[in-house]
Design a protein around this motif. Structure first.
Motif, PDB file in Angstrom:
ATOM      1  N   VAL A   1       0.716  -1.144   0.032  1.00 32.96           N
ATOM      2  CA  VAL A   1       0.135   0.069   0.063  1.00 32.96           C
ATOM      3  C   VAL A   1       0.979   1.162  -0.013  1.00 32.96           C
ATOM      4  O   VAL A   1       0.496   2.085  -0.834  1.00 32.96           O
ATOM      5  CB  VAL A   1      -1.157   0.254   1.131  1.00 32.96           C
ATOM      6  CG1 VAL A   1      -1.746   1.401   1.420  1.00 32.96           C
ATOM      7  CG2 VAL A   1      -1.929  -0.863   1.052  1.00 32.96           C
TER       8      VAL A   1
ATOM      9  N   GLY B   1      -8.221  10.936   1.620  1.00 36.81           N
ATOM     10  CA  GLY B   1      -7.655   9.858   0.803  1.00 36.81           C
ATOM     11  C   GLY B   1      -7.522  10.303  -0.823  1.00 36.81           C
ATOM     12  O   GLY B   1      -6.390   9.913  -1.340  1.00 36.81           O
TER      13      GLY B   1
ATOM     14  N   TYR C   1      -7.204   6.111  -6.023  1.00 33.91           N
ATOM     15  CA  TYR C   1      -7.454   5.865  -4.559  1.00 33.91           C
ATOM     16  C   TYR C   1      -8.175   4.563  -4.433  1.00 33.91           C
ATOM     17  O   TYR C   1      -8.074   3.716  -3.592  1.00 33.91           O
ATOM     18  CB  TYR C   1      -8.264   6.930  -4.451  1.00 33.91           C
ATOM     19  CG  TYR C   1      -8.798   6.888  -2.675  1.00 33.91           C
ATOM     20  CD1 TYR C   1      -7.652   6.835  -1.804  1.00 33.91           C
ATOM     21  CD2 TYR C   1      -9.990   6.715  -2.185  1.00 33.91           C
ATOM     22  CE1 TYR C   1      -8.110   6.641  -0.435  1.00 33.91           C
ATOM     23  CE2 TYR C   1     -10.480   6.814  -1.021  1.00 33.91           C
ATOM     24  CZ  TYR C   1      -9.445   6.843  -0.034  1.00 33.91           C
ATOM     25  OH  TYR C   1      -9.589   6.723   1.363  1.00 33.91           O
TER      26      TYR C   1
ATOM     27  N   SER D   1      -5.307  -2.459  -0.040  1.00 33.20           N
ATOM     28  CA  SER D   1      -5.493  -2.301   1.314  1.00 33.20           C
ATOM     29  C   SER D   1      -6.606  -3.247   2.060  1.00 33.20           C
ATOM     30  O   SER D   1      -6.343  -3.956   3.281  1.00 33.20           O
ATOM     31  CB  SER D   1      -6.280  -1.017   1.802  1.00 33.20           C
ATOM     32  OG  SER D   1      -5.261   0.153   1.261  1.00 33.20           O
TER      33      SER D   1
ATOM     34  N   TYR E   1     -12.665   9.895   2.775  1.00 26.85           N
ATOM     35  CA  TYR E   1     -12.282   9.771   1.547  1.00 26.85           C
ATOM     36  C   TYR E   1     -11.811  11.031   0.740  1.00 26.85           C
ATOM     37  O   TYR E   1     -11.174  11.107  -0.095  1.00 26.85           O
ATOM     38  CB  TYR E   1     -13.362   8.926   0.739  1.00 26.85           C
ATOM     39  CG  TYR E   1     -14.866   9.846   0.599  1.00 26.85           C
ATOM     40  CD1 TYR E   1     -14.876  10.643  -0.466  1.00 26.85           C
ATOM     41  CD2 TYR E   1     -15.599   9.522   1.690  1.00 26.85           C
ATOM     42  CE1 TYR E   1     -16.207  11.282  -0.712  1.00 26.85           C
ATOM     43  CE2 TYR E   1     -16.868  10.145   1.332  1.00 26.85           C
ATOM     44  CZ  TYR E   1     -16.931  11.258   0.679  1.00 26.85           C
ATOM     45  OH  TYR E   1     -18.421  11.676   0.552  1.00 26.85           O
TER      46      TYR E   1
ATOM     47  N   LEU F   1     -13.530   6.391   7.281  1.00 33.74           N
ATOM     48  CA  LEU F   1     -12.717   6.832   6.105  1.00 33.74           C
ATOM     49  C   LEU F   1     -13.045   8.152   5.494  1.00 33.74           C
ATOM     50  O   LEU F   1     -13.892   8.480   5.296  1.00 33.74           O
ATOM     51  CB  LEU F   1     -13.164   5.670   5.091  1.00 33.74           C
ATOM     52  CG  LEU F   1     -12.259   5.803   3.672  1.00 33.74           C
ATOM     53  CD1 LEU F   1     -10.863   5.155   4.054  1.00 33.74           C
ATOM     54  CD2 LEU F   1     -12.925   4.912   2.790  1.00 33.74           C
TER      55      LEU F   1
ATOM     56  N   VAL G   1      -5.590   1.556  -4.578  1.00 34.86           N
ATOM     57  CA  VAL G   1      -4.825   1.362  -3.237  1.00 34.86           C
ATOM     58  C   VAL G   1      -5.894   0.915  -2.249  1.00 34.86           C
ATOM     59  O   VAL G   1      -5.573   0.007  -1.346  1.00 34.86           O
ATOM     60  CB  VAL G   1      -4.551   2.893  -2.860  1.00 34.86           C
ATOM     61  CG1 VAL G   1      -4.226   2.823  -1.135  1.00 34.86           C
ATOM     62  CG2 VAL G   1      -3.455   3.626  -3.745  1.00 34.86           C
ATOM     63  N   LEU G   2      -7.192   1.242  -2.282  1.00 43.59           N
ATOM     64  CA  LEU G   2      -8.029   0.550  -1.232  1.00 43.59           C
ATOM     65  C   LEU G   2      -8.330  -0.905  -1.599  1.00 43.59           C
ATOM     66  O   LEU G   2      -8.413  -1.686  -0.557  1.00 43.59           O
ATOM     67  CB  LEU G   2      -9.493   1.309  -1.396  1.00 43.59           C
ATOM     68  CG  LEU G   2      -9.489   2.896  -0.990  1.00 43.59           C
ATOM     69  CD1 LEU G   2     -11.029   3.215  -1.029  1.00 43.59           C
ATOM     70  CD2 LEU G   2      -9.230   2.808   0.458  1.00 43.59           C
TER      71      LEU G   2
ATOM     72  N   ASN H   1      -2.376   6.003   5.140  1.00 42.92           N
ATOM     73  CA  ASN H   1      -2.312   5.931   3.693  1.00 42.92           C
ATOM     74  C   ASN H   1      -3.720   6.122   2.953  1.00 42.92           C
ATOM     75  O   ASN H   1      -3.815   6.805   1.831  1.00 42.92           O
ATOM     76  CB  ASN H   1      -1.528   4.817   2.867  1.00 42.92           C
ATOM     77  CG  ASN H   1      -0.087   4.970   2.904  1.00 42.92           C
ATOM     78  OD1 ASN H   1       0.345   6.214   2.954  1.00 42.92           O
ATOM     79  ND2 ASN H   1       0.688   3.922   3.214  1.00 42.92           N
ATOM     80  N   ILE H   2      -4.619   5.613   3.498  1.00 43.28           N
ATOM     81  CA  ILE H   2      -6.016   5.638   2.890  1.00 43.28           C
ATOM     82  C   ILE H   2      -6.879   6.682   4.113  1.00 43.28           C
ATOM     83  O   ILE H   2      -8.042   6.931   3.407  1.00 43.28           O
ATOM     84  CB  ILE H   2      -6.789   4.307   2.823  1.00 43.28           C
ATOM     85  CG1 ILE H   2      -6.865   3.737   4.512  1.00 43.28           C
ATOM     86  CG2 ILE H   2      -5.858   3.328   2.323  1.00 43.28           C
ATOM     87  CD1 ILE H   2      -7.660   2.337   4.451  1.00 43.28           C
TER      88      ILE H   2
END
Length: 345
Positions: A20, A160, A171, A178, A157, A155, A174-175, A214-215
């Motif tokens: 990630v 993010g 994004y 994750s 977002y 979250l 990445v999720l 990171n998220i």
């Protein structure tokens, strides 16, 4: 978003054992036209520096085996004079002690994780790697289209997507990674939670903290940090008291995030244009796919697969979907084995 700077042709190495983290940094670098090399360990980073003259090395702090500080020290030793790269330490914790460890080893500075675009641009300018200023040619994706992520409690977002330079698509990539990494660390914690292995638990808490940072799952990142510090300081009673609550929070977050990702993935694939590829174009993409899998380039692999799934004829769909599923589980060897059978189809 302001216009992007134009960066000279530079070589960058990203060093991190967490997929990630690598994806977040690689996505940020892509904004400047930089295709970074990656290393998943300190030893691998040292070997890469032996053969390539890098301008910048983004170095994670805590890694299994050789950590970022020792890796930096070895890189400085094998580099000489003007060929030494600028090493930027990247750490979730940036204090005087961590900064001193890195700078004493030869690093230029330490920047807090997750790395912000403005901080990185400042360093590029400071190092003289910028050759101009672009106009406002970087289109920011509409945040409203990510409203479905509001169903994932905890979250942020908006933040993010901002970390991904405004790209919802990146994004979501990445999720997706994750989702799998969170489950992996959750399962390992579940196995050892009653074993008293506090050092091992600390590493999993640390990894989860990095993923959540990171998220932009900031509450869980903070909770993970508390658990990590408690494990490092052998505060066994604190761990015993809060591990069940923590694990339940992680489990529920993972559940909600997986639902959101599955929903997005289905809609995203259905929106791909259905224009069929010519066989020559298909073979060309198949070769590109093989090269990307060989290099573990997750984002490029998934982009290629999504386009090929949308444009390929029915006889290829089954195996392409098998490859896609294998990549989602990071089974690169299995994906490559399936791909190799397609050349005879």
């Amino acid at each position: 978003m302001e216009g992007s700077i134009i960066v000279r042709d530079i070589k960058v190495l990203v060093v991190d054992d967490n997929m990630v983290n690598v994806m977040v940094l690689a996505t940020m670098l892509e904004r400047y036209g930089i295709k970074a090399d990656t290393a998943e360990s300190g030893m691998e980073a040292v070997e890469r520096v032996r053969s390539v003259l890098y301008d910048v090395v983004l170095m994670d702090y805590l890694m299994p085996g050789m950590d970022g500080v020792e890796t930096t020290r070895q890189i400085m030793e094998i580099s000489n004079g003007k060929n030494q790269p600028k090493v930027i330490g990247v750490s979730a914790t940036v204090d005087e002690a961590v900064t001193r460890l890195f700078t004493d080893a030869g690093a230029d500075c330490v920047i807090k994780k997750p790395l912000r675009i403005e901080d990185f641009e400042m360093k590029l300018k400071q190092y003289g790697f910028v050759k101009g200023q672009a106009g406002e040619n970087y289109a920011e994706e509409c945040i409203d289209s990510a409203g479905f992520l509001s169903l994932v409690e905890g979250l942020d977002y908006d933040e993010g997507i901002a970390l991904m330079a405004g790209s919802l698509d990146n994004y979501m990539k990445v999720l997706n990674v994750s989702v799998r990494n969170i489950l992996e660390h959750y399962n390992k914690l579940e196995e050892i939670r009653n074993s008293g292995q506090l050092e091992a638990m600390s590493m999993h808490f640390h990894s989860l903290k990095g993923i959540f940072l990171n998220i932009a799952a900031n509450r869980l990142a903070g909770y993970s940090q508390k658990m990590e510090l408690s494990a490092k300081e052998y505060q066994r009673m604190y761990i015993i008291s809060y591990i069940s609550e923590y694990m339940e929070m992680v489990k529920e977050f993972h559940h909600q995030l997986k639902i959101a990702c599955d929903c997005y993935n289905k809609k995203n694939l259905s929106k791909k244009p259905g224009v069929k590829m010519e066989e020559t174009e298909f073979i060309k993409n198949l070769n590109r796919l093989k090269e990307s899998i060989d290099n573990y380039e997750y984002i490029e692999i998934t982009d290629l697969l999504e386009n090929m799934l949308a444009g390929s004829n029915d006889r290829h769909i089954g195996k392409l979907q098998e490859i896609y599923d294998a990549i989602q589980n990071f089974q690169y060897d299995e994906a490559l084995d399936i791909l190799n059978t397609m050349y005879g189809d």
